[in-house]
Scaffold this motif. Structure first.
Motif, PDB file in Angstrom:
ATOM      1  N   ALA A 197       0.836  -1.203   0.000  1.00 20.08           N
ATOM      2  CA  ALA A 197       0.000   0.000   0.000  1.00 20.08           C
ATOM      3  C   ALA A 197       0.870   1.252   0.000  1.00 20.08           C
ATOM      4  N   ALA A 198       1.978   1.200   0.740  1.00 22.83           N
ATOM      5  CA  ALA A 198       2.896   2.341   0.773  1.00 22.83           C
ATOM      6  C   ALA A 198       3.591   2.516  -0.577  1.00 22.83           C
ATOM      7  N   VAL A 199       3.877   1.405  -1.244  1.00 23.88           N
ATOM      8  CA  VAL A 199       4.473   1.468  -2.583  1.00 23.88           C
ATOM      9  C   VAL A 199       3.508   2.145  -3.553  1.00 23.88           C
ATOM     10  N   TRP A 200       2.229   1.778  -3.466  1.00 25.42           N
ATOM     11  CA  TRP A 200       1.223   2.402  -4.336  1.00 25.42           C
ATOM     12  C   TRP A 200       1.152   3.907  -4.088  1.00 25.42           C
ATOM     13  N   SER A 201       1.195   4.290  -2.825  1.00 23.52           N
ATOM     14  CA  SER A 201       1.177   5.718  -2.494  1.00 23.52           C
ATOM     15  C   SER A 201       2.411   6.417  -3.056  1.00 23.52           C
ATOM     16  N   ALA A 202       3.558   5.752  -2.965  1.00 24.27           N
ATOM     17  CA  ALA A 202       4.792   6.338  -3.499  1.00 24.27           C
ATOM     18  C   ALA A 202       4.703   6.508  -5.011  1.00 24.27           C
ATOM     19  N   LEU A 203       4.134   5.526  -5.686  1.00 26.18           N
ATOM     20  CA  LEU A 203       3.971   5.628  -7.138  1.00 26.18           C
ATOM     21  C   LEU A 203       3.022   6.768  -7.502  1.00 26.18           C
ATOM     22  N   GLY A 204       2.117   7.092  -6.597  1.00 27.60           N
ATOM     23  CA  GLY A 204       1.207   8.207  -6.830  1.00 27.60           C
ATOM     24  C   GLY A 204       1.889   9.558  -6.824  1.00 27.60           C
ATOM     25  N   THR A 205       3.131   9.608  -6.335  1.00 26.01           N
ATOM     26  CA  THR A 205       3.883  10.868  -6.346  1.00 26.01           C
ATOM     27  C   THR A 205       4.701  11.032  -7.625  1.00 26.01           C
ATOM     28  N   VAL A 206       4.765   9.974  -8.429  1.00 24.17           N
ATOM     29  CA  VAL A 206       5.537  10.012  -9.676  1.00 24.17           C
ATOM     30  C   VAL A 206       4.623  10.498 -10.797  1.00 24.17           C
ATOM     31  N   ARG A 207       5.119  11.430 -11.594  1.00 24.16           N
ATOM     32  CA  ARG A 207       4.276  12.042 -12.618  1.00 24.16           C
ATOM     33  C   ARG A 207       4.820  11.804 -14.022  1.00 24.16           C
ATOM     34  N   ASP A 208       3.902  11.757 -14.968  1.00 23.37           N
ATOM     35  CA  ASP A 208       4.297  11.874 -16.367  1.00 23.37           C
ATOM     36  C   ASP A 208       4.821  13.295 -16.532  1.00 23.37           C
ATOM     37  N   PRO A 209       6.056  13.476 -16.985  1.00 18.84           N
ATOM     38  CA  PRO A 209       6.631  14.829 -17.010  1.00 18.84           C
ATOM     39  C   PRO A 209       5.895  15.792 -17.930  1.00 18.84           C
ATOM     40  N   GLU A 210       5.345  15.285 -19.011  1.00 16.27           N
ATOM     41  CA  GLU A 210       4.650  16.146 -19.960  1.00 16.27           C
ATOM     42  C   GLU A 210       3.235  16.471 -19.500  1.00 16.27           C
ATOM     43  N   LEU A 211       2.535  15.482 -18.960  1.00 12.66           N
ATOM     44  CA  LEU A 211       1.130  15.657 -18.599  1.00 12.66           C
ATOM     45  C   LEU A 211       0.952  16.225 -17.198  1.00 12.66           C
ATOM     46  N   ASP A 212       1.971  16.081 -16.354  1.00 11.09           N
ATOM     47  CA  ASP A 212       1.934  16.552 -14.969  1.00 11.09           C
ATOM     48  C   ASP A 212       0.817  15.876 -14.174  1.00 11.09           C
ATOM     49  N   ASP A 213       0.508  14.641 -14.510  1.00  7.24           N
ATOM     50  CA  ASP A 213      -0.442  13.821 -13.761  1.00  7.24           C
ATOM     51  C   ASP A 213       0.299  12.603 -13.228  1.00  7.24           C
ATOM     52  N   SER A 214      -0.198  12.030 -12.130  1.00 10.23           N
ATOM     53  CA  SER A 214       0.486  10.894 -11.520  1.00 10.23           C
ATOM     54  C   SER A 214       0.298   9.627 -12.349  1.00 10.23           C
ATOM     55  N   LEU A 215       1.276   8.737 -12.262  1.00 13.46           N
ATOM     56  CA  LEU A 215       1.210   7.488 -13.012  1.00 13.46           C
ATOM     57  C   LEU A 215       0.031   6.631 -12.571  1.00 13.46           C
ATOM     58  N   THR A 216      -0.283   6.659 -11.282  1.00 13.63           N
ATOM     59  CA  THR A 216      -1.406   5.852 -10.801  1.00 13.63           C
ATOM     60  C   THR A 216      -2.726   6.403 -11.322  1.00 13.63           C
ATOM     61  N   GLU A 217      -2.853   7.709 -11.359  1.00 12.47           N
ATOM     62  CA  GLU A 217      -4.082   8.320 -11.865  1.00 12.47           C
ATOM     63  C   GLU A 217      -4.247   8.066 -13.358  1.00 12.47           C
ATOM     64  N   LEU A 218      -3.142   8.072 -14.078  1.00  6.92           N
ATOM     65  CA  LEU A 218      -3.187   7.877 -15.527  1.00  6.92           C
ATOM     66  C   LEU A 218      -3.412   6.417 -15.920  1.00  6.92           C
ATOM     67  N   GLY A 219      -3.180   5.500 -14.989  1.00  5.17           N
ATOM     68  CA  GLY A 219      -3.312   4.082 -15.306  1.00  5.17           C
ATOM     69  C   GLY A 219      -2.045   3.474 -15.864  1.00  5.17           C
ATOM     70  N   PHE A 220      -0.904   4.131 -15.659  1.00  2.00           N
ATOM     71  CA  PHE A 220       0.359   3.644 -16.209  1.00  2.00           C
ATOM     72  C   PHE A 220       0.984   2.530 -15.362  1.00  2.00           C
ATOM     73  N   VAL A 221       0.457   2.289 -14.166  1.00  2.00           N
ATOM     74  CA  VAL A 221       0.961   1.195 -13.324  1.00  2.00           C
ATOM     75  C   VAL A 221       0.059  -0.012 -13.546  1.00  2.00           C
ATOM     76  N   SER A 222       0.586  -1.043 -14.191  1.00  2.00           N
ATOM     77  CA  SER A 222      -0.228  -2.219 -14.493  1.00  2.00           C
ATOM     78  C   SER A 222      -0.173  -3.261 -13.387  1.00  2.00           C
ATOM     79  N   HIS A 223       0.879  -3.221 -12.572  1.00  2.00           N
ATOM     80  CA  HIS A 223       1.022  -4.229 -11.512  1.00  2.00           C
ATOM     81  C   HIS A 223       1.958  -3.701 -10.436  1.00  2.00           C
ATOM     82  N   HIS A 224       1.621  -3.992  -9.192  1.00  2.00           N
ATOM     83  CA  HIS A 224       2.568  -3.748  -8.105  1.00  2.00           C
ATOM     84  C   HIS A 224       2.285  -4.741  -6.992  1.00  2.00           C
TER      85      HIS A 224
END
Length: 245
Positions: free
Chosen positions: A19-46
């Motif tokens: 759960a903490a890993v998922w939260s950490a991934l939520g702080t990572v952003r697509d540099p161009e879109l400025d949206d988080s990877l988790t919000e964008l759906g870019f994380v397929s598995h964790h």
């Protein structure tokens, strides 16, 4: 403690770290879109094993997404996951991308972009990142200023306002975060509207041009985000921006 209880405790701990890993991934952003990877759906598995190994898989809207953008996202994800307490090893990989092997190998080795793409890349990605952050500041400025004007503030007065004059909320916090990342002034008493390249307050006679650029940047960013989300959904029908195990 019985073996069953011990196994249960390990499972609970791994779930907590995941759960903490998922939260950490939520702080990572697509540099161009400025949206988080988790919000964008870019994380397929964790997931996190009982030994603390974090396994993360990333995916992008197309097979040919720019490798420099992709590298930043994988490297930032690796750093964010590695910093989570309880993670003993990070296994972060990009899948279904033409440069996945070079990116994954380079990130795991902490080699940097130039070394990962030896003979192809001329420089690291610091300036690229900074350029997108400057665009994020422009887009964020437009969001905050639009809210102020909608509340009745005279647009001509915007150049006089400070950050403390802006309404509290996610748009303001996001703007302050991006300014902080660029080492731009971000105290309550600092100007609301600044040049993202210099940090200097925008003069009243340059306000209209600056706000026009800010609006165009926001519209472009949001349009690109919509296109990427649509392409990802077409490529991966299960992509919803939710947690995928």
């Amino acid at each position: 403690m019985t073996a069953a209880r011990s196994a249960g405790a390990i499972t609970d701990q791994a779930a907590s770290v995941a759960a903490a890993v998922w939260s950490a991934l939520g702080t990572v952003r697509d540099p161009e879109l400025d949206d988080s990877l988790t919000e964008l759906g870019f994380v397929s598995h964790h997931d996190v094993t009982s030994e603390g190994k974090a396994v993360v898989r990333l995916r992008l809207p197309t097979y040919f997404c720019a490798p420099n953008f992709a590298y930043l996202m994988v490297a930032d994800s690796y750093d964010a996951v590695s910093a989570v307490p309880g993670v003993t090893k990070a296994d972060v990989r990009l899948e279904d991308h033409f440069a996945a092997d070079a990116i994954n190998t380079g990130v795991a080795a902490r080699a940097g972009f130039v070394e990962s793409f030896r003979g192809e890349a001329a420089a690291e990605l610091d300036e690229l990142r900074a350029g997108f952050l400057r665009k994020a500041v422009l887009a964020g400025t437009d969001r905050v200023c639009r809210a102020l004007v909608a509340s009745g503030v005279d647009p001509a007065r915007l150049a006089e306002l400070t950050l403390a004059d802006a309404p509290e909320g996610p748009d303001l916090w996001r703007l302050i975060d991006r300014r902080h990342e660029l080492d731009l002034p971000c105290r309550d008493s600092d100007a609301l509207i600044v040049d993202p390249a210099t940090g200097e307050a925008v003069a009243p006679d340059a306000l209209r041009t600056h706000l026009g650029l800010a609006r165009a940047t926001r519209v472009s960013q949001e349009a690109n985000s919509g296109v990427c989300r649509g392409m990802l959904a077409a490529r991966y029908p299960d992509s919803t921006g939710e947690n995928h195990h």
